[in-house]
Design a protein around this motif. Structure first.
Motif, PDB file in Angstrom:
ATOM      1  N   THR A  90       0.834  -1.205   0.000  1.00  0.00           N
ATOM      2  CA  THR A  90       0.000   0.000   0.000  1.00  0.00           C
ATOM      3  C   THR A  90       0.869   1.255   0.000  1.00  0.00           C
ATOM      4  O   THR A  90       0.618   2.188  -0.767  1.00  0.00           O
ATOM      5  N   VAL A  91       1.896   1.290   0.829  1.00  0.00           N
ATOM      6  CA  VAL A  91       2.805   2.437   0.869  1.00  0.00           C
ATOM      7  C   VAL A  91       3.514   2.595  -0.473  1.00  0.00           C
ATOM      8  O   VAL A  91       3.630   3.708  -1.012  1.00  0.00           O
ATOM      9  N   HIS A  92       3.967   1.490  -1.037  1.00  0.00           N
ATOM     10  CA  HIS A  92       4.649   1.503  -2.338  1.00  0.00           C
ATOM     11  C   HIS A  92       3.748   2.123  -3.409  1.00  0.00           C
ATOM     12  O   HIS A  92       4.172   3.018  -4.145  1.00  0.00           O
ATOM     13  N   HIS A  93       2.511   1.682  -3.474  1.00  0.00           N
ATOM     14  CA  HIS A  93       1.584   2.217  -4.474  1.00  0.00           C
ATOM     15  C   HIS A  93       1.256   3.682  -4.212  1.00  0.00           C
ATOM     16  O   HIS A  93       1.124   4.471  -5.154  1.00  0.00           O
ATOM     17  N   THR A  94       1.139   4.060  -2.961  1.00  0.00           N
ATOM     18  CA  THR A  94       0.848   5.460  -2.625  1.00  0.00           C
ATOM     19  C   THR A  94       1.986   6.368  -3.087  1.00  0.00           C
ATOM     20  O   THR A  94       1.745   7.427  -3.677  1.00  0.00           O
ATOM     21  N   ILE A  95       3.217   5.955  -2.847  1.00  0.00           N
ATOM     22  CA  ILE A  95       4.380   6.736  -3.292  1.00  0.00           C
ATOM     23  C   ILE A  95       4.384   6.845  -4.816  1.00  0.00           C
ATOM     24  O   ILE A  95       4.595   7.930  -5.372  1.00  0.00           O
ATOM     25  N   GLU A  96       4.140   5.726  -5.498  1.00  0.00           N
ATOM     26  CA  GLU A  96       4.094   5.757  -6.968  1.00  0.00           C
ATOM     27  C   GLU A  96       3.038   6.742  -7.461  1.00  0.00           C
ATOM     28  O   GLU A  96       3.304   7.548  -8.355  1.00  0.00           O
ATOM     29  N   GLU A  97       1.834   6.651  -6.903  1.00  0.00           N
ATOM     30  CA  GLU A  97       0.716   7.467  -7.376  1.00  0.00           C
ATOM     31  C   GLU A  97       0.918   8.950  -7.099  1.00  0.00           C
ATOM     32  O   GLU A  97       0.480   9.791  -7.881  1.00  0.00           O
ATOM     33  N   ARG A  98       1.576   9.278  -6.013  1.00  0.00           N
ATOM     34  CA  ARG A  98       1.752  10.689  -5.646  1.00  0.00           C
ATOM     35  C   ARG A  98       3.020  11.316  -6.209  1.00  0.00           C
ATOM     36  O   ARG A  98       3.036  12.514  -6.486  1.00  0.00           O
ATOM     37  N   HIS A  99       4.082  10.528  -6.338  1.00  0.00           N
ATOM     38  CA  HIS A  99       5.377  11.119  -6.668  1.00  0.00           C
ATOM     39  C   HIS A  99       6.016  10.637  -7.966  1.00  0.00           C
ATOM     40  O   HIS A  99       6.800  11.372  -8.567  1.00  0.00           O
ATOM     41  N   ILE A 100       5.733   9.420  -8.387  1.00  0.00           N
ATOM     42  CA  ILE A 100       6.410   8.850  -9.559  1.00  0.00           C
ATOM     43  C   ILE A 100       5.520   8.920 -10.799  1.00  0.00           C
ATOM     44  O   ILE A 100       5.920   9.467 -11.827  1.00  0.00           O
TER      45      ILE A 100
END
Length: 191
Positions: A90-100
């Protein structure tokens, strides 16, 4: 199916005339070893995380499928592993969606909201919510751990998860990235 793949396989809107030239795809020059490393850096970085998710999934799923935890792994350790898997993904996907993904979406259609990679995140998250709830209920004592139930929940999002892990890394691979980004832009990527 990826929209780009669908477009590549569509027939032209009109038949080509006999002497009409066929559009040729531009051949890009071979990358040097250093250029390849720069263009492939995001794929390598992403695959590092994805490999961890694959290994943890395999541990959890093998146990759920066989009905037996790995040798020496307590129920508490199994549940903790499941909880950490769900949290980290969940954290991994959140970082991707917001920053990458917003950065990549500027030039790469695959990372835009309406397309497959973000749709996959949504589908994975739906399964993760059920998985996390089940694990939490087992940890709190509300429910007894049943490996068949864990397997059933994991089956609801396993195919899309594995597809996503592979497709995302492929999109970030050197040969694809070089179509959209310069070497200097690659060096400034948020990963």
């Amino acid at each position: 199916m990826n929209a780009n793949i669908e477009q590549a396989h569509q027939s032209p809107s009109r038949p080509l005339e006999a002497n009409e030239p066929v559009a040729k795809t531009e051949e890009l020059p071979k990358l040097s070893a250093q250029e390849f490393r720069v263009y492939n850096s995001m794929a390598e970085h992403m695959n590092y995380f994805h490999e961890h998710f694959r290994q943890t999934w395999n541990l959890l799923y093998t146990a759920a499928s066989s009905g037996a935890r790995p040798a020496g792994m307590s129920i508490r350790a199994y549940l903790n592993t499941g909880e950490q898997f769900a949290h980290h993904l969940t954290v991994h996907h959140t970082i991707e969606e917001r920053h990458i993904f917003p950065v990549l979406a500027r030039k790469m259609p695959a990372f835009r909201e309406e397309l497959e990679l973000l749709t996959q995140h949504t589908q994975i998250h739906e399964g993760l919510v059920k998985f996390e709830k089940y694990i939490e209920e087992c940890k709190s004592g509300e429910r007894e751990l049943q490996m068949g139930e864990v397997k059933g929940i994991m089956d609801t999002f396993g195919t899309v998860l594995w597809t996503h892990l592979d497709q995302e890394v492929a999109q970030l691979g050197a040969e694809n990235m070089r179509k959209f980004w310069t070497m200097n832009e690659m060096r400034q990527m948020p990963m």
